[in-house]
Design a protein around this motif. Structure first.
Motif, mmCIF file in Angstrom:
data_model
loop_
_atom_site.group_PDB
_atom_site.id
_atom_site.type_symbol
_atom_site.label_atom_id
_atom_site.label_comp_id
_atom_site.label_asym_id
_atom_site.label_seq_id
_atom_site.Cartn_x
_atom_site.Cartn_y
_atom_site.Cartn_z
ATOM 1 N N ASP A 111 2.171 2.145 -3.498
ATOM 2 C CA ASP A 111 1.147 2.772 -4.341
ATOM 3 C C ASP A 111 0.821 4.177 -3.863
ATOM 4 O O ASP A 111 0.653 5.106 -4.676
ATOM 5 N N TYR A 112 0.732 4.350 -2.542
ATOM 6 C CA TYR A 112 0.381 5.643 -1.968
ATOM 7 C C TYR A 112 1.436 6.701 -2.289
ATOM 8 O O TYR A 112 1.122 7.811 -2.745
ATOM 9 N N GLU B 220 -6.275 3.406 4.144
ATOM 10 C CA GLU B 220 -5.687 2.102 4.451
ATOM 11 C C GLU B 220 -4.231 2.258 4.865
ATOM 12 O O GLU B 220 -3.756 1.580 5.787
ATOM 13 N N TYR B 221 -3.530 3.162 4.197
ATOM 14 C CA TYR B 221 -2.126 3.429 4.539
ATOM 15 C C TYR B 221 -1.994 3.857 5.999
ATOM 16 O O TYR B 221 -1.159 3.334 6.752
ATOM 17 N N LEU C 276 -7.071 4.635 -0.523
ATOM 18 C CA LEU C 276 -5.698 4.168 -0.365
ATOM 19 C C LEU C 276 -5.026 4.860 0.826
ATOM 20 O O LEU C 276 -4.334 4.220 1.626
ATOM 21 N N GLU C 277 -5.241 6.162 0.942
ATOM 22 C CA GLU C 277 -4.637 6.923 2.036
ATOM 23 C C GLU C 277 -5.158 6.453 3.393
ATOM 24 O O GLU C 277 -4.398 6.339 4.363
ATOM 25 N N VAL D 212 0.832 -1.205 0.000
ATOM 26 C CA VAL D 212 0.000 0.000 0.000
ATOM 27 C C VAL D 212 0.863 1.250 0.000
ATOM 28 O O VAL D 212 0.567 2.227 -0.698
#
Length: 275
Positions: free
Chosen positions: A235-236, A259-260, A256-257, A232
């Protein structure tokens, strides 16, 4: 409600506001009480884990430390377990929350000024441990105290009155299974009249530090979460670099942010971190 059994100018026993007073070993002790917050700082969580690890270490050693710390506890408001807890919580732990663990080489099982024997040795045999020492120094009739810790079983093998100092050797009988597991061994000397004791001495480790089932499970869980976080994070950070005011405004980026940040926070409080 509080009571004043010693008159209006004496100590008060009971609860007043957020203070409670009681008699401990013949002395009045006062402490604060109150509701605890559900939110804890990292320092508080580290303190809780340190206490839990210390209690887990000392629990099977209770009969031993009741004898080894008895002299130091005399005439104080502390008992033997209080002393053992204080010493080992400060000195025998290593690592940072949430990976605090015991450093067995620094465990303290007694403090005193009685002479420690020289040339201490431990030899593993097919049926147990042969422990030996020089008989010079101290008094011949000083008693020897020996403790073998079995971390994988959360148990100990101990002898509070193993033998006299002038014996020069003592054999700890162990079964075949125990001899293949992690062993941590300690010795101290206590005067025959019970008025003096030596510092405890760490005789060493046998068979290395073995990972127990709980530690193995925690390590495996941490590894899985860390692997997902690394994916993650890649990708972030890539989306941040290529942003130019476009990608960070999308729903995909916000998911995504989130989950990061969740994974990052989880790793900070998750046991099982290597090292």
């Amino acid at each position: 409600m509080a009571l004043s059994p010693y008159g209006p100018h004496g100590p008060v026993i009971g609860k007043i506001g957020n203070l409670v007073s009681y008699i401990l070993n013949g002395q009045v002790v006062t402490r604060t009480i109150g509701h605890k917050s559900n939110k804890h700082s990292k320092n508080q969580l580290a303190n809780y884990q340190s206490m839990a690890v210390t209690m887990e270490l000392l629990s099977p050693m209770l009969p031993f430390i009741n004898s080894s710390f008895e002299i130091e506890a005399r005439g104080t408001v502390k008992n033997q377990h209080n002393l053992a807890t204080s010493y080992n919580k400060k000195q025998a732990l290593t690592g940072e929350y949430p990976n605090i663990r015991v450093d067995y080489s620094k465990v303290v099982l007694s403090y005193g000024d009685l002479a420690i024997a020289e040339n201490l040795k431990m030899v593993k045999t097919d049926t147990g441990l042969q422990i030996s020492w020089d008989t010079e120094g101290g008094l011949a009739h000083d008693m020897v105290m020996i403790l073998v810790c079995h971390p994988q079983r959360a148990q100990v093998s101990s002898s509070i009155n193993a033998c006299r100092r002038d014996a020069g050797t003592y054999f700890v009988k162990l079964n075949e299974e125990d001899l293949e597991q992690q062993l941590e061994t300690y010795i101290c000397f206590k005067s025959a009249n019970g008025k003096q004791i030596s510092n405890s001495v760490y005789l060493g480790n046998l068979n290395g530090a073995v990972e127990n089932e709980q530690e193995k499970e925690e390590r495996e869980k941490y590894t899985l979460v860390k692997a997902r976080f690394d994916q993650v994070a890649t990708d972030y950070l890539w989306m941040l670099e290529l942003d130019h005011g476009r990608l960070t405004s999308t729903k995909a980026f916000r998911v995504l942010e989130k989950e990061y940040n969740v994974l990052k926070q989880k790793l900070e409080h998750m046991p099982g971190k290597p090292g």
